[in-house]
Scaffold this motif. Sequence first.
Motif: not given
Length: 276
Positions: A84-89, A110-113, A129-134, A139-142
């Motif tokens: 998957n595409e990613a960025t290192v900073t 990765i997919d929707k996350i 982590l972050e995702t968006t439901t339908d 939703i965020e989690a640290d």
Amino acid sequence: ALPAGTTDVGPSAFKHSMMKAVLLLSCAGTALAARGGGGVVAAVASKPAHHGSIELISGDLCSAEKTLDNIKGKWSQALKVLGNEATVTAEYDRKDKRDFLKQASVSGAIDKIKYELTTRFNGPLDVSLETTTDDGTKIEADAEIERLATRLTRIAGTRSVSIRDQECELKLSHELETSESKLRLSTVLGSGLKAVGLLSSKAGGPNGGGLVSSLSYELEYDTVLTEGRSLSAKVSPADGTGNVEYTDSATLDATVTAAFPFGGAPSVTAKRAFKF
């Protein structure tokens, strides 16, 4: 030798700081790209997208001593992580660490996350982590990872709601370490004006029981005066605190910011960015 508390901003010191920032960013970026963010299987994209920048930030131009207050740098490289595409900073901040990087991170999806892994080199690995439901809820989690142990530190949820035909953004978050919960409600009133209300509560009432709650609200204003010139303000009517900020990136080859805090002294700073 310089007097105590004095910053050397002469040509030699300035050139030395600039070279140090560029070298640190370049070396760290090359190493991180080669390592894939610390052991993660990765490969540089077939058409690598990388860029960097150096920011020079002045002190208060209204003060008697017009010094170079800080130097910041940022370098990023596109990678492939687990296909998957990613960025290192890598980021440098002279105020934070004069002789080393402030932090390095790997971010992507990765997919929707969406994810971001951040290290500051002297503590746990931060995971976001972050995702968006339908239904549009974000939703965020640290979490923190240290010595192969994972600890969840914060969870949050944000979504748009309609209250009496007024579109609002509702955000609920909870800090696990402090047991503090926050409910933030914001709405755009029009013409660049936004109202924000914050309700927070945490354990720790009288005699160690119950909850301690607080309610605050503020007004925010943002507008573009002309191209490259903007005005923003934040006001808390309850206690009369606030700040007005004017930003100008059109007049000079730099970004000049004038801040006018309520009850405080105004300040003017300049920031110049160089991209590479």
